[in-house]
Motif scaffolding. Structure first.
Motif, PDB file in Angstrom:
ATOM      1  N   ILE A  41      -6.143  20.180  -4.035  1.00 47.59           N
ATOM      2  CA  ILE A  41      -7.219  21.172  -3.999  1.00 47.59           C
ATOM      3  C   ILE A  41      -8.090  21.127  -5.264  1.00 47.59           C
ATOM      4  O   ILE A  41      -9.304  20.971  -5.205  1.00 47.59           O
ATOM      5  N   THR A  42      -7.427  21.239  -6.431  1.00 46.79           N
ATOM      6  CA  THR A  42      -8.204  21.239  -7.669  1.00 46.79           C
ATOM      7  C   THR A  42      -7.943  20.005  -8.510  1.00 46.79           C
ATOM      8  O   THR A  42      -8.589  19.791  -9.519  1.00 46.79           O
ATOM      9  N   ASP A  43      -6.987  19.246  -8.105  1.00 42.72           N
ATOM     10  CA  ASP A  43      -6.521  18.150  -8.943  1.00 42.72           C
ATOM     11  C   ASP A  43      -6.287  16.944  -8.049  1.00 42.72           C
ATOM     12  O   ASP A  43      -6.756  16.909  -6.919  1.00 42.72           O
ATOM     13  N   TYR A  44      -5.565  15.981  -8.526  1.00 44.40           N
ATOM     14  CA  TYR A  44      -5.176  14.854  -7.682  1.00 44.40           C
ATOM     15  C   TYR A  44      -3.761  14.450  -8.046  1.00 44.40           C
ATOM     16  O   TYR A  44      -3.266  14.772  -9.123  1.00 44.40           O
ATOM     17  N   TYR A  45      -3.116  13.770  -7.105  1.00 47.30           N
ATOM     18  CA  TYR A  45      -1.761  13.317  -7.374  1.00 47.30           C
ATOM     19  C   TYR A  45      -1.826  12.149  -8.365  1.00 47.30           C
ATOM     20  O   TYR A  45      -2.491  11.149  -8.122  1.00 47.30           O
ATOM     21  N   GLU A  46      -1.122  12.270  -9.486  1.00 42.43           N
ATOM     22  CA  GLU A  46      -1.265  11.310 -10.588  1.00 42.43           C
ATOM     23  C   GLU A  46      -0.523   9.997 -10.379  1.00 42.43           C
ATOM     24  O   GLU A  46      -0.881   8.977 -10.957  1.00 42.43           O
ATOM     25  N   GLY A  47       0.540  10.044  -9.593  1.00 46.96           N
ATOM     26  CA  GLY A  47       1.320   8.833  -9.401  1.00 46.96           C
ATOM     27  C   GLY A  47       2.351   8.681 -10.504  1.00 46.96           C
ATOM     28  O   GLY A  47       2.270   9.307 -11.549  1.00 46.96           O
ATOM     29  N   TYR A  48       3.338   7.802 -10.237  1.00 46.94           N
ATOM     30  CA  TYR A  48       4.463   7.650 -11.153  1.00 46.94           C
ATOM     31  C   TYR A  48       3.996   7.184 -12.528  1.00 46.94           C
ATOM     32  O   TYR A  48       4.421   7.682 -13.553  1.00 46.94           O
ATOM     33  N   PHE A  49       3.093   6.231 -12.564  1.00 47.05           N
ATOM     34  CA  PHE A  49       2.633   5.705 -13.855  1.00 47.05           C
ATOM     35  C   PHE A  49       1.547   6.572 -14.475  1.00 47.05           C
ATOM     36  O   PHE A  49       1.269   6.467 -15.655  1.00 47.05           O
ATOM     37  N   ALA A  50       0.924   7.446 -13.654  1.00 50.29           N
ATOM     38  CA  ALA A  50      -0.142   8.335 -14.113  1.00 50.29           C
ATOM     39  C   ALA A  50      -1.157   7.588 -14.966  1.00 50.29           C
ATOM     40  O   ALA A  50      -1.557   8.021 -16.031  1.00 50.29           O
ATOM     41  N   GLU A  51      -1.543   6.413 -14.506  1.00 49.61           N
ATOM     42  CA  GLU A  51      -2.430   5.583 -15.320  1.00 49.61           C
ATOM     43  C   GLU A  51      -3.740   5.318 -14.578  1.00 49.61           C
ATOM     44  O   GLU A  51      -3.730   4.991 -13.394  1.00 49.61           O
ATOM     45  N   THR A  52      -4.864   5.487 -15.260  1.00 50.75           N
ATOM     46  CA  THR A  52      -6.137   5.152 -14.646  1.00 50.75           C
ATOM     47  C   THR A  52      -6.885   4.189 -15.549  1.00 50.75           C
ATOM     48  O   THR A  52      -6.598   4.091 -16.738  1.00 50.75           O
ATOM     49  N   ASN A  53      -7.849   3.507 -14.994  1.00 51.68           N
ATOM     50  CA  ASN A  53      -8.643   2.577 -15.781  1.00 51.68           C
ATOM     51  C   ASN A  53      -9.434   3.304 -16.857  1.00 51.68           C
ATOM     52  O   ASN A  53      -9.696   2.775 -17.926  1.00 51.68           O
ATOM     53  N   ARG A  54      -9.820   4.549 -16.561  1.00 51.22           N
ATOM     54  CA  ARG A  54     -10.580   5.319 -17.540  1.00 51.22           C
ATOM     55  C   ARG A  54      -9.723   5.602 -18.775  1.00 51.22           C
ATOM     56  O   ARG A  54     -10.184   5.436 -19.902  1.00 51.22           O
ATOM     57  N   TYR A  70       0.443   5.034  -8.452  1.00 49.65           N
ATOM     58  CA  TYR A  70      -0.837   5.249  -9.115  1.00 49.65           C
ATOM     59  C   TYR A  70      -1.551   6.444  -8.491  1.00 49.65           C
ATOM     60  O   TYR A  70      -1.194   6.879  -7.396  1.00 49.65           O
ATOM     61  N   PRO A  71      -2.551   6.994  -9.178  1.00 53.12           N
ATOM     62  CA  PRO A  71      -3.273   8.146  -8.622  1.00 53.12           C
ATOM     63  C   PRO A  71      -3.736   7.849  -7.209  1.00 53.12           C
ATOM     64  O   PRO A  71      -4.305   6.791  -6.949  1.00 53.12           O
ATOM     65  N   SER A  72      -3.452   8.754  -6.285  1.00 52.24           N
ATOM     66  CA  SER A  72      -3.827   8.454  -4.907  1.00 52.24           C
ATOM     67  C   SER A  72      -4.407   9.664  -4.179  1.00 52.24           C
ATOM     68  O   SER A  72      -5.606   9.729  -3.942  1.00 52.24           O
ATOM     69  N   TRP A  73      -3.565  10.700  -3.890  1.00 54.43           N
ATOM     70  CA  TRP A  73      -3.992  11.739  -2.969  1.00 54.43           C
ATOM     71  C   TRP A  73      -4.803  12.834  -3.653  1.00 54.43           C
ATOM     72  O   TRP A  73      -4.414  13.319  -4.703  1.00 54.43           O
ATOM     73  N   PRO A  74      -5.950  13.212  -3.097  1.00 51.87           N
ATOM     74  CA  PRO A  74      -6.690  14.354  -3.640  1.00 51.87           C
ATOM     75  C   PRO A  74      -5.955  15.657  -3.316  1.00 51.87           C
ATOM     76  O   PRO A  74      -5.441  15.823  -2.204  1.00 51.87           O
ATOM     77  N   ALA A 112       0.832  -1.207   0.000  1.00 49.31           N
ATOM     78  CA  ALA A 112       0.000   0.000   0.000  1.00 49.31           C
ATOM     79  C   ALA A 112       0.866   1.257   0.000  1.00 49.31           C
ATOM     80  O   ALA A 112       0.571   2.240  -0.689  1.00 49.31           O
ATOM     81  N   PHE A 113       1.953   1.198   0.764  1.00 43.86           N
ATOM     82  CA  PHE A 113       2.840   2.359   0.847  1.00 43.86           C
ATOM     83  C   PHE A 113       3.452   2.666  -0.522  1.00 43.86           C
ATOM     84  O   PHE A 113       3.480   3.810  -0.977  1.00 43.86           O
ATOM     85  N   ILE A 114       3.919   1.616  -1.194  1.00 40.18           N
ATOM     86  CA  ILE A 114       4.538   1.818  -2.512  1.00 40.18           C
ATOM     87  C   ILE A 114       3.483   2.251  -3.536  1.00 40.18           C
ATOM     88  O   ILE A 114       3.713   3.128  -4.367  1.00 40.18           O
TER      89      ILE A 114
END
Lengths: 502, 288
Positions: free
Chosen positions: B59-72, B53-57, B46-48
């Motif tokens: 203010i206007t955006d969200y943290y995308e994560g290293y791979f910046a990949e979403t199912n959408r 991957y996208p995790s933290w919300p 979970a820590f890694i």
């Protein structure tokens, strides 16, 4: 602690002049002390030597041989067809077994095979107890193999107990690493062999070593390897005792005439240590050497009687027989025996093995019956299969001439090994006509002729029309016949034809 | 491990934790090791994961994560991929003529599947899911066509519609003979009797009915009443009627006329879709 006694090393007893090793141990999984809420106690089975151990080595060689070699056997089925003798082709939806080729529609052959396997297991169990568990269950085979590897690196029982108790040293780490490495290699080979049943073995082997196989192949390899390692290497007897339903079910197949590995208490008791030249009068043959306990891979004491934990691997028979030989007593203090024989001996009768009993007769009869049915259906297997599906929306169509038309989708399966032409005919009502856009050619009477490539299915749309005046009911039966051109194969099916309510 | 701290419970043979309440000591029964290890591994995972991957919300955006990949994103990629693959075949359908498509097995299969889906989306509300039609909405399975049942005819009808807003629309206009005072009520009755006699030999028509039909109806429906496709005039002698067949309804139709409308689909549907629809409808059993 209690477990220390149980896993004590087994020194040669000082005061015994016989050359019998004596283990001052209790069975790890002793019947009286069994508790469902207890941590697992380690079992360090000692190596057994004798007739049954030899049989078991051969069984291991035989079953593993079948498992590893089968996918590599070739079987020529002609151009463009897989040449693997046993192949479960999931993508192509075929099951090949030597000369048999099964389509998904014919999965009942597999069902029949499983029923036969089940009944055969019943028959064997009612005759000679848990033969399956002791000699041919994959769990037993692989656990045996894993224990053999463990013994190779870590030594026999006493050495293993010492190693287990010793603190971590370079020696211990080396031995453990070597053991687990070989275990993992065996596990990978096991999982690796499994995937060959589902794909052309040489091709897949090439892909695997070049790291080009499909993800599925690696996934299944990984899963099966993990399970082999965990179940055979680590869980071992826990699988048989706690996970497997078979020990619980098999009890109902056994009766008092069923053979099982048993301690002949009538001969062995009262037990106790025996000194050389001491008289055998007034005492039993069991010298309390506990060799049966230390060789047991299930950690039980066979002298406690029939137990669910006992997989009847017969290693205790080997251990006991070798001791009996040394002390000059007859073999067979622990042997395959039936409960009824205890009664017979009490009455002074001879031991008997009654194989013909109502139970075995019933199981044999069912086995022969199912086998005969399977063989009959297999020999009379039709090489053509036709499915007819009537259109439901619209139920029927009225044509300009007033005729009523129904649409049918029919699927013709050509199970032969050559391309076939089939002629489609309808009958059953005066003036019935057939029309299709999918025909390759037409016969002299206008019936459509459809060619289906070998081992393929072809779907076509049929339009069947019946004059209104010939339609007496809103639902009538018509017959659709698909006949092989220049051959005997045909499939005649009756189906319904719907019309308006009259 | 120091044995000094250990206190073994006599009954169970298990260590105690050393905690005691009113003389009752708590046994030390730890979680199974495999459970503990699995738990630790999941925590590390979970820590890694939060950095990958996208995790933290925000203010206007969200943290995308290293791979910046979403199912959408992945779904959109896959849909683009499918569209890309389909576009080759769709281009072929667009550029080839209908008869050629029909003779190309692979293309035809593709077009029929697409046509079936498009039919369910666009045509089924009026013509029914099985294309069997309703009163006033023709059955597309049968062999009776108002405007023709060849691939081209069907294609034209779908593209431009009937009495639609398109300038090339198919159109005809049957007079409302009574309302427009072209025929009297009794004359209409005579004509209807004559029309009924065309398909029912038990009915005898009057001479006046025959003459009235020849004067007023034959221009579009033909001398023999078999209809003319150029005008979309139905065949009055066959077993198929678009509206009901009883005498009163027939009188009503001649008196007041019927003007069904089919919308134009060119511009609303893609060329390839219209062609697929034409092929699909042609394949329903009545295609000419």
């Amino acid at each position: 602690m209690a477990s220390d006694i149980k896993n004590a090393e087994t020194p040669v007893s000082e005061n015994d002049e016989q050359v019998v090793k004596r283990a001052d141990v209790e069975a790890v999984n002793k019947a009286e002390e069994r508790s469902l809420y207890a941590p697992r106690k380690k079992i360090f089975p000692q190596r057994a030597k004798g007739k049954f151990r030899t049989i078991k080595w051969f069984m291991m060689l035989f079953t593993l041989g079948i498992y590893y070699i089968t996918p590599w056997i070739r079987w020529d089925r002609g151009e463009g067809m897989p040449d693997q003798a046993v192949l479960i082709d999931i993508a192509g939806r075929r099951f090949y077994f030597f000369f048999i080729e099964i389509w998904p529609q014919e999965v009942y052959y597999v069902t029949g095979l499983m029923i036969m396997g089940g009944i055969a297991l019943f028959l064997v169990t009612s005759t000679a107890g848990r033969m399956w568990c002791g000699y041919s269950c994959p769990q037993t085979i692989w656990t045996d193999l894993f224990i053999a590897v463990e013994r190779f690196f870590e030594g026999d029982r006493n050495a293993r107990i010492r190693l287990d108790k010793s603190s971590w040293s370079l020696d211990k780490i080396t031995k453990r690493v070597l053991k687990h490495t070989v275990w993992i290699i065996i596990a990978l080979l096991t999982g690796g062999a499994w995937v060959f049943y589902f794909s052309d073995a040489p091709t897949l082997f090439n892909q695997l070593i070049h790291n080009q196989a499909s993800f599925d192949a690696y996934l299944w390899m990984g899963l099966l390897s993990t399970f082999t390692y965990v179940l055979g290497g680590i869980a071992r007897e826990q699988v048989c005792t706690y996970m497997c339903p078979w020990p619980r079910i098999q009890a109902v197949m056994m009766d008092e005439e069923t053979l099982a590995v048993m301690y002949r208490y009538d001969r062995g008791e009262p037990r106790g240590p025996h000194k050389k030249n001491e008289s055998w009068d007034g005492r039993g043959d069991c010298v309390q050497c506990r060799q049966c306990v230390v060789v047991c891979p299930m950690g039980i004491d066979i002298r406690d009687g029939l137990q669910l934990e006992c997989i009847q691997c017969s290693l205790c028979i080997d251990a006991c027989n070798s001791v009996m030989e040394k002390i000059g007593r007859p073999q067979g203090l622990i042997a395959y025996d039936s409960l009824k024989n205890f009664e017979r001996r009490e009455k002074g009768e001879e031991n008997r093995f009654r194989i013909v009993r109502p139970r075995t007769i019933i199981y044999s009869t069912i086995l022969v019956l199912v086998g005969a049915i399977m063989l009959y259906t297999l020999l009379n297997r039709s090489m053509i299969d036709v499915n007819i599906l009537r259109d439901r929306n619209p139920l029927f169509v009225q044509l300009a001439s007033g005729d009523i038309r129904n649409g049918y989708t029919i699927k013709i399966m050509n199970k032969t090994t050559a391309e076939q032409k089939y002629i489609v005919e309808v009958s059953g009502i005066n003036g019935i006509t057939l029309r299709t856009e999918d025909a390759d050619e037409f016969a002299a009477d206008g019936s459509p002729i459809i060619s289906v490539p070998r081992d393929k299915l072809r779907s076509l749309k049929l339009y069947v029309a019946i004059p209104r005046k010939e339609l007496n009911d809103d639902s009538v039966d018509i017959t659709i016949k698909v006949k092989q051109l220049g051959g005997d194969e045909e499939d005649v099916q009756t189906t319904t034809f719907k019309g308006p309510r009259t | 491990m120091s044995d000094l701290k250990k206190e073994i419970d006599d009954v169970s043979g298990v260590d105690t934790t050393g905690h005691e309440w009113d003389g009752i000591k708590e046994l030390n029964t730890p979680m199974p090791r495999w459970w503990v290890y699995t738990f630790i591994v999941t925590c590390i995972w979970a820590f890694i994961y939060q950095f990958l991957y996208p995790s933290w919300p925000l203010i206007t955006d969200y943290y995308e994560g290293y791979f910046a990949e979403t199912n959408r994103d992945r779904l959109n990629d896959e849909l683009d991929n499918v569209a890309q693959q389909r576009s080759v075949t769709l281009d072929k359908i667009r550029s080839m003529d209908l008869e050629t498509i029909r003779n190309d097995n692979a293309l035809n299969t593709f077009a029929l599947a697409g046509g079936k889906a498009a039919f369910g989306d666009n045509c089924a509300p009026c013509h029914g899911t099985g294309a069997a039609g309703f009163t006033g909405y023709p059955n597309l399975n049968d062999d009776d066509w108002l405007w023709g049942g060849t691939l081209e005819d069907i294609y034209t009808t779908i593209s431009f519609g009937i009495r639609s807003t398109h300038e090339e629309t198919r159109v005809n206009d049957m007079p409302a003979f009574l309302r427009d005072e072209l025929l009297t009520k009794s004359e209409i009755e005579d004509v209807v009797t004559y029309v009924q006699s065309l398909s029912d030999s038990t009915i005898t028509a009057t001479e006046s009915g025959r003459i009235l039909f020849a004067d007023n109806c034959a221009l579009c429906h033909g001398e023999d009443g078999k209809g003319l496709r150029e005008f979309g005039a139905p065949n009055l002698t066959d077993a198929i009627t678009l509206y009901v067949t009883d005498r009163d309804s027939m009188i009503d139709i001649v008196s007041n006329s019927r003007k069904g409308v089919m919308p134009t689909w060119s511009g609303r549907l893609d060329e390839a879709t219209i062609k697929s629809l034409a092929l699909y409808i042609h394949s329903l059993g009545g295609g000419e």
